[in-house]
Every structure is written in structure tokens, then in C-alpha cells.
Design a protein around this motif. Structure first.
Motif, PDB file in Angstrom:
ATOM      1  N   UNK A 199      47.472  44.827 133.784  1.00  0.00           N
ATOM      2  CA  UNK A 199      47.099  45.114 135.166  1.00  0.00           C
ATOM      3  C   UNK A 199      47.395  43.896 136.019  1.00  0.00           C
ATOM      4  N   UNK A 200      47.717  44.135 137.306  1.00  0.00           N
ATOM      5  CA  UNK A 200      47.825  43.012 138.249  1.00  0.00           C
ATOM      6  C   UNK A 200      46.490  42.286 138.310  1.00  0.00           C
ATOM      7  N   UNK A 201      46.582  41.019 138.589  1.00  0.00           N
ATOM      8  CA  UNK A 201      45.402  40.170 138.500  1.00  0.00           C
ATOM      9  C   UNK A 201      44.223  40.672 139.343  1.00  0.00           C
ATOM     10  N   UNK A 231      30.198  42.950 128.185  1.00  0.00           N
ATOM     11  CA  UNK A 231      30.936  43.137 129.435  1.00  0.00           C
ATOM     12  C   UNK A 231      32.418  43.350 129.134  1.00  0.00           C
ATOM     13  N   UNK A 232      32.939  42.520 128.252  1.00  0.00           N
ATOM     14  CA  UNK A 232      34.351  42.657 127.889  1.00  0.00           C
ATOM     15  C   UNK A 232      34.607  44.031 127.274  1.00  0.00           C
ATOM     16  N   UNK A 233      33.732  44.410 126.392  1.00  0.00           N
ATOM     17  CA  UNK A 233      33.907  45.696 125.714  1.00  0.00           C
ATOM     18  C   UNK A 233      33.855  46.849 126.709  1.00  0.00           C
ATOM     19  N   UNK A 254      38.566  36.632 126.078  1.00  0.00           N
ATOM     20  CA  UNK A 254      39.398  35.634 126.770  1.00  0.00           C
ATOM     21  C   UNK A 254      39.854  36.099 128.142  1.00  0.00           C
ATOM     22  N   UNK A 255      40.133  37.387 128.271  1.00  0.00           N
ATOM     23  CA  UNK A 255      40.541  37.907 129.575  1.00  0.00           C
ATOM     24  C   UNK A 255      39.443  37.655 130.602  1.00  0.00           C
ATOM     25  N   UNK A 299      35.036  31.477 135.413  1.00  0.00           N
ATOM     26  CA  UNK A 299      34.761  30.289 134.588  1.00  0.00           C
ATOM     27  C   UNK A 299      33.612  30.510 133.618  1.00  0.00           C
ATOM     28  N   UNK A 300      32.687  31.368 133.949  1.00  0.00           N
ATOM     29  CA  UNK A 300      31.554  31.562 133.052  1.00  0.00           C
ATOM     30  C   UNK A 300      30.676  32.708 133.503  1.00  0.00           C
TER      31      UNK A 300
END
Lengths: 210, 210
Positions: free
Chosen positions: A18-20, A48-50, A57-58, A64-65
Motif C-alpha cells: 500500500x502507499x504509505x 494492533x499489527x495483527x 515492523x511495519x 516510533x512507538x
DNA sequence: CAACAGTGGAAATCAAGATCGGCATACAGA
DNA sequence: TCTGTATGCCGATCTTGATTTCCACTGTTG
């Protein structure tokens, strides 16, 4: 003829590129859902990533955190809430109507089905200085607006009017949140009208003494 | 004639033996201080033990874990707060005076110099079901008491009166906490009187419509 | 003087945030 | 169409900080 449309499975278990900007928005949506469901400390970056169908990493390439991720959401919501309230304040020049409109706007924000209010008012990160500063600034703005209305109609000092402004702002917040948890037994219009009347009866022609 | 006063140093850096109850109270005091200063998540068991001049295992012999330690404190504070409010309610049979006394008691609790209110209202553990259940029960009790007063003086339905009760309870909480943060520019008596008047003007002879 | 309850130092365990190196994909330019 | 390159993505791992427990020691008490 290998790289077909991106909708095809490029590699099993890998999400489409996807575009940023778009990815960022998606991550914010996912983070919002998880924070709302679990609170700040209960939310895990893994989850959240899931939720976003993306690897951690994405997430860290965009924010930053965890804190910054939360703050970004908080800023968004406070900005839209502020806009709601400002519009309500500017919708009329009659103070009575102003209080009415503002209270109604407050209930509307709490009732939004994205549950943004949970992220704003029930995050368990209130001790963080950045967070409390933002909330304090927001409350101050809202309470001062009410205090100005009060000061116009009464003889109270600035300090006293501000205290009453805070009191009414707090009343709006707590009562709206309670109303929401009653599964909206009362209609939004009815509930916000009640609170508005309570507030207006309290402050209009508030006497200096006794 | 050997066991001299426990204040003597039995072994440098080793704390005197205490009866179980007394030790427990001491640990609660230490935990209170640390929780108040740092919030729940910011408080480390290490620090609590150190504050009590005791090693961590001792802490865990008295409390199964950090959460239970916090809950014990929360229960204590809510119980004493409830007692304050109940006494205020029973101090008179005149509803107007009741509201006055209750509001005053609320400000007194917030102003207590042990800062118990921080532990109760600003803990960052509100998402925990045990904690929110206790706070909800407390708020319900307080708000219902106010709602009964309201119901006596008005024609409102139970639901409506309860909503207003919550509103006033929230107003008390938020305004008292704000007042405390202004370094008490206003005297406790003055501030609580203002809020009481605001509340009483709002609810007394509250009309059913418009 | 012997059993015992209480204590502290240190280390095991665990959860969660943060990161590293390499692979896959899209797009530009020949 | 082919190839190079920059960009986006992932599995696996590292790191940190906090909770919890183990074990040897010490003063107390019967």
C-alpha cells in the motif's frame, strides 16, 4: 505475465503493498479498534499489527512507538470533538441556546459509534504528562467557554466562574458517559435536554451570595 | 532480658520483626504512598518494598500480587469515603442541607492530605473489571442517594432522576478535583458552597417539562 | 539448645515493546 | 519485454522491566 493484479495472492500470508499514507490510515484504524477494546495498557502492539493484517515492523516504520501511536489518535479525536463544540457554540448568540447546543454536541460525541470517547476518556494513560496536558488543554478550553457565559450573566469573579465552568463540563462528561452505559434507555435528545436544563437552571442568574 | 527494644539494630539493614497485622498496615501505608506518587502502572513492587524497609518476599507473603494490594487499598478508601458521605446524608432531614453537607464531604475527601483521591480516581487501572465494578458500585450508591432527593422534589421518572443524580455526582467529582489543582485559591468552604448552590439551583423544583 | 518464623539477596520467569537482516513486489527506463 | 532499483513487508530475535519465587541465614521462643 507473472505480476498479476495485486489482489491476487502474491505470497500466501503477505498483505498487499500500500502507499504509505493509506497504510498509515489503516494502521490508525486498527490501533483505534484495539485501544478502544482494551485500553492503552491492555492493547498489545502485536494485536494492533495483527488486526491490521500486517507485521509489527511495519507498525514501527510508521510510528516510533506505542505512545506516539496513541497520541496521534488522541489528537485526531480531540480535534474533531473540539470542532463539534466550537460549531455548537457559534451556532447562536443566545447563551441559553448555546448551552443547549453544546450539551447536545457533547452527547453526540459520546454516542459516536466508533467509541472514540473510550479512547479519550478511559485510556489508562492519564498519568503521562503529554496525555494529561492535552486533556487538560481541551477541558480548559471547554470550561472557559462556559465560564464566559456564566460571567456574562452573573456577578461572579473569574475564579469562581471558572470553577463553575469546570463543574458543568464535568457534569456533561460524566452524565453522557453514564447515559451511554444505560444502553440509551433514554433518547439522546431527551437525556441531553435534561442535562442542559439542569445546567441552565443552575447557572442562569446565579446570585453572588446565598 | 535480651530482647531489647526492637528499635535496636538486630542486624544492620534488617527490619525489626513485627506482628502480622502491624506489618500489613505498614505495607499498606507504603503501597499507598507509592501508588499515589506514581499511579498503578508506574509503581514498582521493588519500590513499595523499599519504601516499607522490607524485602519483596515479605510483601508477597501478605498480598498475592500487585493487583490485590491495590484493591485492598481501594476498598479501604472507598469504605471511608462512603462513611463520610453517609454521615453527611444522615446529618439532617432537610434535602437542601443534605446536598450541602454531601458536597462539603466530597470536597473534604478530595482535600485529604493523604491524596487518597488520586489512588481512587486517577489510577490507571480503570479497565480492570474488579476495579471498575467497585467504582461503579460506589458511584451508583452516591448517585442513587442524590436521585432519591431529586425524586422527592420533582415529577421526574426514576430513570430521569438517576441520570440527574449521576450528573451531580460527576459534577462534584470533577469540580472538586479541579479545585484541588488550583492550589486551593478558593477556600474549601467557598468552593464547595458554590458547587452546592449550583447543584441545588439546578434540581430544586425541577420542572417536568421545559 | 533446638525448632521455627521471618527476612533478604539473588535469580527464574514472563510479557511486551522494539529491532535486524533478508525476501518480495512494483515501477521506471532501456 | 526485460532488468535494476527502491520500497514495502515479514519471520525471528533481542531487550527491558517487572512480577514472582528459591534458598540460606538470623533472631526468637518454648
Amino acid at each position: 505475465m507473472q505480476q498479476l493484479s495485486p489482489a491476487q495472492s502474491p505470497t500466501p500470508g503477505r498483505s498487499a503493498r500500500l502507499p504509505r499514507d493509506e497504510r498509515r490510515r489503516q494502521l490508525l484504524r486498527a490501533a483505534h479498534d484495539v485501544f478502544v477494546a482494551n485500553g492503552y495498557h491492555g492493547a498489545a502492539m502485536d494485536e494492533i499489527a495483527e488486526t491490521a493484517h500486517v507485521s509489527k515492523p511495519v507498525l514501527y516504520q510508521h510510528f516510533p512507538g506505542k505512545r506516539e501511536l496513541y497520541l496521534a489518535l488522541l489528537d485526531n479525536h480531540l480535534a474533531s470533538f473540539t470542532e463539534l463544540l466550537v460549531d455548537a457554540l457559534n451556532s447562536t448568540t443566545d447563551n441559553k441556546q448555546r448551552v443547549h447546543a453544546t450539551m447536545h454536541a457533547y452527547f453526540q460525541f459520546i454516542a459516536k459509534d466508533d467509541q472514540a470517547h473510550r479512547l479519550v476518556f478511559e485510556s489508562d494513560l492519564n498519568n503521562d504528562p503529554e496525555v494529561s496536558a492535552r486533556l487538560e488543554a481541551f477541558n480548559a478550553k471547554y470550561a472557559d467557554a462556559i465560564a464566559r457565559v456564566i460571567a456574562e450573566d452573573t456577578q461572579l469573579s473569574h475564579e469562581e466562574a471558572t470553577l463553575l465552568g469546570r463543574a458543568l463540563a464535568g457534569m456533561a462528561q460524566i452524565s453522557a458517559r453514564y447515559w451511554l452505559e444505560t444502553d440509551k434507555n433514554l433518547d439522546l435528545e431527551v437525556a441531553s435536554e435534561l442535562i442542559y436544563r439542569l445546567a441552565w437552571r443552575g447557572i442562569s442568574r446565579f446570585p453572588k451570595e446565598t
